[in-house]
Design an enzyme around this catalytic site. Structure first.
Site, PDB file in Angstrom:
ATOM      1  N   LYS A   4     -15.295  29.181 -29.157  1.00 33.12           N
ATOM      2  CA  LYS A   4     -15.686  28.644 -27.865  1.00 33.12           C
ATOM      3  C   LYS A   4     -14.858  29.142 -26.683  1.00 33.12           C
ATOM      4  O   LYS A   4     -13.644  29.278 -26.772  1.00 33.12           O
ATOM      5  CB  LYS A   4     -15.639  27.106 -27.875  1.00 33.12           C
ATOM      6  CG  LYS A   4     -16.650  26.442 -28.781  1.00 33.12           C
ATOM      7  CD  LYS A   4     -18.087  26.804 -28.497  1.00 33.12           C
ATOM      8  CE  LYS A   4     -18.726  26.144 -27.326  1.00 33.12           C
ATOM      9  NZ  LYS A   4     -18.729  24.746 -27.209  1.00 33.12           N
ATOM     10  N   ASN A  22      -1.989  -2.078  13.338  1.00 30.25           N
ATOM     11  CA  ASN A  22      -3.377  -1.614  13.437  1.00 30.25           C
ATOM     12  C   ASN A  22      -3.458  -0.302  14.208  1.00 30.25           C
ATOM     13  O   ASN A  22      -4.187   0.619  13.843  1.00 30.25           O
ATOM     14  CB  ASN A  22      -4.246  -2.675  14.109  1.00 30.25           C
ATOM     15  CG  ASN A  22      -4.313  -3.939  13.272  1.00 30.25           C
ATOM     16  OD1 ASN A  22      -3.840  -3.940  12.142  1.00 30.25           O
ATOM     17  ND2 ASN A  22      -4.882  -4.996  13.815  1.00 30.25           N
ATOM     18  N   GLU A  45     -17.657  22.456 -14.986  1.00 30.48           N
ATOM     19  CA  GLU A  45     -18.169  21.130 -15.369  1.00 30.48           C
ATOM     20  C   GLU A  45     -17.445  20.030 -14.603  1.00 30.48           C
ATOM     21  O   GLU A  45     -18.055  19.048 -14.176  1.00 30.48           O
ATOM     22  CB  GLU A  45     -18.021  20.932 -16.881  1.00 30.48           C
ATOM     23  CG  GLU A  45     -18.987  21.807 -17.654  1.00 30.48           C
ATOM     24  CD  GLU A  45     -18.669  21.903 -19.141  1.00 30.48           C
ATOM     25  OE1 GLU A  45     -19.551  22.310 -19.890  1.00 30.48           O
ATOM     26  OE2 GLU A  45     -17.535  21.592 -19.551  1.00 30.48           O
ATOM     27  N   GLN A  93      -7.455  -1.714   4.390  1.00 27.88           N
ATOM     28  CA  GLN A  93      -6.375  -0.942   3.771  1.00 27.88           C
ATOM     29  C   GLN A  93      -6.929  -0.065   2.648  1.00 27.88           C
ATOM     30  O   GLN A  93      -6.364   0.966   2.309  1.00 27.88           O
ATOM     31  CB  GLN A  93      -5.338  -1.921   3.212  1.00 27.88           C
ATOM     32  CG  GLN A  93      -4.191  -1.291   2.491  1.00 27.88           C
ATOM     33  CD  GLN A  93      -3.072  -2.286   2.244  1.00 27.88           C
ATOM     34  OE1 GLN A  93      -2.341  -2.635   3.147  1.00 27.88           O
ATOM     35  NE2 GLN A  93      -2.956  -2.764   1.017  1.00 27.88           N
ATOM     36  N   SER A 118     -11.958  25.317 -27.531  1.00 24.39           N
ATOM     37  CA  SER A 118     -12.250  24.102 -28.294  1.00 24.39           C
ATOM     38  C   SER A 118     -11.190  23.953 -29.377  1.00 24.39           C
ATOM     39  O   SER A 118     -10.731  24.934 -29.959  1.00 24.39           O
ATOM     40  CB  SER A 118     -13.636  24.233 -28.927  1.00 24.39           C
ATOM     41  OG  SER A 118     -13.741  23.404 -30.060  1.00 24.39           O
ATOM     42  N   LYS A 141      -8.015   4.117   2.408  1.00 27.98           N
ATOM     43  CA  LYS A 141      -7.178   5.322   2.325  1.00 27.98           C
ATOM     44  C   LYS A 141      -7.275   6.070   1.010  1.00 27.98           C
ATOM     45  O   LYS A 141      -7.367   7.298   1.003  1.00 27.98           O
ATOM     46  CB  LYS A 141      -5.733   4.963   2.637  1.00 27.98           C
ATOM     47  CG  LYS A 141      -5.544   4.784   4.120  1.00 27.98           C
ATOM     48  CD  LYS A 141      -4.272   4.088   4.477  1.00 27.98           C
ATOM     49  CE  LYS A 141      -4.491   3.262   5.707  1.00 27.98           C
ATOM     50  NZ  LYS A 141      -5.363   2.071   5.503  1.00 27.98           N
ATOM     51  N   THR A 145     -37.804  28.883  -9.639  1.00 28.25           N
ATOM     52  CA  THR A 145     -38.125  27.555  -9.105  1.00 28.25           C
ATOM     53  C   THR A 145     -38.491  26.742 -10.334  1.00 28.25           C
ATOM     54  O   THR A 145     -39.034  27.306 -11.299  1.00 28.25           O
ATOM     55  CB  THR A 145     -39.308  27.571  -8.113  1.00 28.25           C
ATOM     56  OG1 THR A 145     -40.472  28.011  -8.807  1.00 28.25           O
ATOM     57  CG2 THR A 145     -39.061  28.471  -6.910  1.00 28.25           C
ATOM     58  N   HIS A 146     -38.166  25.476 -10.328  1.00 33.24           N
ATOM     59  CA  HIS A 146     -38.393  24.607 -11.501  1.00 33.24           C
ATOM     60  C   HIS A 146     -37.747  25.192 -12.753  1.00 33.24           C
ATOM     61  O   HIS A 146     -38.239  24.979 -13.863  1.00 33.24           O
ATOM     62  CB  HIS A 146     -39.888  24.383 -11.766  1.00 33.24           C
ATOM     63  CG  HIS A 146     -40.663  23.981 -10.560  1.00 33.24           C
ATOM     64  ND1 HIS A 146     -40.843  22.673 -10.185  1.00 33.24           N
ATOM     65  CD2 HIS A 146     -41.271  24.736  -9.601  1.00 33.24           C
ATOM     66  CE1 HIS A 146     -41.555  22.622  -9.074  1.00 33.24           C
ATOM     67  NE2 HIS A 146     -41.812  23.873  -8.686  1.00 33.24           N
ATOM     68  N   ASN A 166     -15.223  27.819 -22.920  1.00 29.65           N
ATOM     69  CA  ASN A 166     -16.030  26.841 -22.180  1.00 29.65           C
ATOM     70  C   ASN A 166     -15.782  26.855 -20.668  1.00 29.65           C
ATOM     71  O   ASN A 166     -14.656  27.064 -20.226  1.00 29.65           O
ATOM     72  CB  ASN A 166     -15.741  25.428 -22.707  1.00 29.65           C
ATOM     73  CG  ASN A 166     -16.191  25.246 -24.140  1.00 29.65           C
ATOM     74  OD1 ASN A 166     -17.181  25.855 -24.566  1.00 29.65           O
ATOM     75  ND2 ASN A 166     -15.470  24.447 -24.889  1.00 29.65           N
ATOM     76  N   SER A 211       0.830  -1.211   0.000  1.00 32.85           N
ATOM     77  CA  SER A 211       0.000   0.000   0.000  1.00 32.85           C
ATOM     78  C   SER A 211       0.859   1.254   0.000  1.00 32.85           C
ATOM     79  O   SER A 211       0.345   2.359   0.077  1.00 32.85           O
ATOM     80  CB  SER A 211      -0.925   0.003   1.223  1.00 32.85           C
ATOM     81  OG  SER A 211      -0.179  -0.095   2.414  1.00 32.85           O
ATOM     82  N   TYR A 232      -9.708  -6.037  12.717  1.00 39.64           N
ATOM     83  CA  TYR A 232      -9.066  -5.571  11.492  1.00 39.64           C
ATOM     84  C   TYR A 232      -9.082  -6.662  10.432  1.00 39.64           C
ATOM     85  O   TYR A 232      -8.866  -7.841  10.724  1.00 39.64           O
ATOM     86  CB  TYR A 232      -7.602  -5.151  11.768  1.00 39.64           C
ATOM     87  CG  TYR A 232      -6.881  -4.724  10.502  1.00 39.64           C
ATOM     88  CD1 TYR A 232      -6.988  -3.429  10.022  1.00 39.64           C
ATOM     89  CD2 TYR A 232      -6.126  -5.640   9.767  1.00 39.64           C
ATOM     90  CE1 TYR A 232      -6.350  -3.050   8.843  1.00 39.64           C
ATOM     91  CE2 TYR A 232      -5.486  -5.272   8.593  1.00 39.64           C
ATOM     92  CZ  TYR A 232      -5.602  -3.975   8.135  1.00 39.64           C
ATOM     93  OH  TYR A 232      -4.984  -3.597   6.979  1.00 39.64           O
TER      94      TYR A 232
HETATM   95  N1  ARG Z   1      -1.030  -1.072   5.127  1.00 39.32           N
HETATM   96  C1  ARG Z   1      -1.957  -1.793   5.954  1.00 39.32           C
HETATM   97  C2  ARG Z   1      -3.246  -0.945   6.138  1.00 39.32           C
HETATM   98  O1  ARG Z   1      -3.233   0.200   5.846  1.00 39.32           O
HETATM   99  C3  ARG Z   1      -1.276  -2.269   7.121  1.00 39.32           C
HETATM  100  C4  ARG Z   1      -2.071  -2.984   8.143  1.00 39.32           C
HETATM  101  C5  ARG Z   1      -1.718  -4.397   8.259  1.00 39.32           C
HETATM  102  N2  ARG Z   1      -2.158  -4.876   9.510  1.00 39.32           N
HETATM  103  C6  ARG Z   1      -2.215  -6.145   9.810  1.00 39.32           C
HETATM  104  N3  ARG Z   1      -2.711  -6.434  10.986  1.00 39.32           N
HETATM  105  N4  ARG Z   1      -1.827  -7.051   8.978  1.00 39.32           N
HETATM  106  O2  ARG Z   1      -4.297  -1.429   6.512  1.00 39.32           O
END
Ligand code: ARG
Length: 452
Positions: free
Chosen positions: A293, A111, A300, A332, A287, A335, A156-157, A295, A24, A327
């Protein structure tokens, strides 16, 4: 290959496909600084609880601080072969202090680390988003103030309804942003930064050793109003919980909705048919084929990105809904949607602030549109109500009058008094003529408690 945070019970090397699939670091590198701050805090806790000698803690803090500085100065090179940012920083620490680095993981799980870093990242990001919100809101206020006499047709509308002040129209978006601000504030204040969950069951370190003030831990962590570090009330819940991410992406989605609606209003106003505004050239694109144009692509995209935000929200909700405690690696995947949502909304606020600041209102064209008599139909109803006609009856009378006017292509203002009287004896031409005035119309509305 980079050292992992685990491996003792394995005899074989991890399949490279698994390494690639589970890493990750390509997105959680964004947590680098927050992770170092977590380790600095943990070192203090280990010292307090007697797991580290003061001189060991000092050495580790020094090394962690130098890692922090290198991230801040952009000298830090992420090792893409590390499983994640937490592993990478641990390895960097090992390079600096050798085996002493191995003690930092005492009574700690990733964790705990992931949660600490993600929550701190959220706190920082909320603060910086609030700054961008303030700049954006100031731009709206300034446009309202600079055009405080301007009245526009309200819809309105998407049909002509009643005249309203432009500053009230822009003020409506300000109100939305005030509510969003309050939502963020609530989340910020309720987001507890904890350590001591361990993997799920807690750690041998006593709760009191975790309860230290942010300022006692490290100066760098001390940012406006940030809460103290706390031990968890329920470690099982703490490591399982991603409500805060869902809440944040929800609020960001609401903000994105508000910005999207504003974008849509501005797009409509900028059409040749409406022609209420002129978007500055620096905020438009052209454009490749049609030379004429200009734009409103920025607007948008703001409208389009709202969909991305909702997608992010749904992806985290769906990812969480079937997970048993505690967990699971699925988590993961929270994020990217989180980071992406913060980044989109913050970029939107920045670009939109500039666009709003440079916006020009075409007052001549707006005034032309305000000549439409239908905008004052409700004022005619109130006129009759003031003459003691029941609202429902007055509504019917004016409805008939408006229909007669459009069917015969004859302005109400131009009708002789005896024609008007056919609709109601109460109509006095000299009086009702005054009602077809945008200022008279908006000023007759007394129910609004405008903010100063
Ligand atoms: N990169 C992982 C995450 O963001 C690490 C967590 C892994 N934890 C574990 N107990 N294996 O979730």
């Amino acid at each position: 290959m980079n050292k992992k945070l685990w491996g003792g019970r394995f005899n074989k090397k991890t399949n490279p496909l698994v390494e690639e699939f589970t890493e990750s670091i390509h997105f959680d590198y964004k947590l680098a600084k927050c992770d170092v701050l977590g380790s600095l805090s943990h070192v203090e806790i280990l010292k307090k609880s007697g797991y580290l000698k003061p001189e060991e803690a000092k050495k580790l803090s020094k090394a962690l601080n130098s890692i922090y500085d290198s991230i801040e100065n952009k000298n830090f090179k992420f090792d893409k072969t590390s499983e994640d940012i937490h592993t990478d920083i641990q390895n960097k620490l090992y390079k600096k202090v050798g085996n002493l680095a191995l003690k930092v993981h005492t009574a700690r799980s990733r964790n705990d680390q992931v949660l600490f870093a993600t929550k701190l990242y959220c706190k920082y990001s909320i603060l910086s988003l609030q700054e961008s919100m303030v700049i954006f809101m100031k731009a709206l206020v300034k446009q309202g103030e600079d055009n405080k006499e301007v009245i526009i047709p309200g819809f309105t509308h998407m049909q002509h309804a009643q005249p309203v002040y432009l500053k009230d129209y822009l003020g409506a978006y300000l109100e939305m942003l005030f509510r969003d601000e309050a939502r963020l504030e609530y989340i910020y204040n309720h987001l507890k930064i904890t350590m001591g969950s361990g993997a799920l069951a807690g750690t041998p370190i006593k709760a009191g050793d975790y309860q230290i003030k942010a300022s006692e831990l490290v100066k760098k962590w001390k940012i406006g109003g940030i809460s103290n570090l706390e031990s968890p009330i329920n470690s099982i819940d703490t490591v399982s919980d991603r409500d805060f991410i869902i809440e944040i992406i929800s609020v960001l989605s609401i903000i994105a909705t508000h910005l999207s609606r504003l974008a849509e209003d501005l797009i409509i106003w900028s059409t040749q048919e409406f022609d209420f505004i002129e978007i500055d050239e620096t905020f438009c694109t052209g454009s490749s084929l049609m030379p004429q144009k200009k734009n409103p692509d920025v607007l948008e995209l703001i409208r389009g990105y709202a969909g991305r935000l909702y997608g992010n929200l749904v992806s985290v909700l769906t990812m969480m809904k079937g997970l048993p405690l505690t967990y699971n690696r699925d988590m993961q995947l929270d994020k990217e949607p989180l980071f992406n949502s913060f980044e989109i909304v913050s970029n939107e606020l920045k670009v939109l602030s500039g666009l709003i600041k440079t916006l020009k209102f075409n007052k001549q064209r707006i005034n032309e549109c305000l000549k439409d008599e239908s905008l004052y139909a409700t004022d005619l109803v109130y006129y009759l109500v003031d003459k003691k006609i029941a609202f429902k009856d007055a509504h019917t009378i004016v409805g008939r009058l408006v229909k007669y006017s459009t069917d015969n292509n004859l302005k109400i203002k131009d009708m002789p008094e005896n024609t008007l009287k056919k609709f109601s004896e109460e109509f006095i031409k000299a009086d009702i003529i005054k009602l077809f005035d945008p200022r008279v119309s908006v000023e007759s509305k007394k129910s609004i408690l405008r903010k100063k």
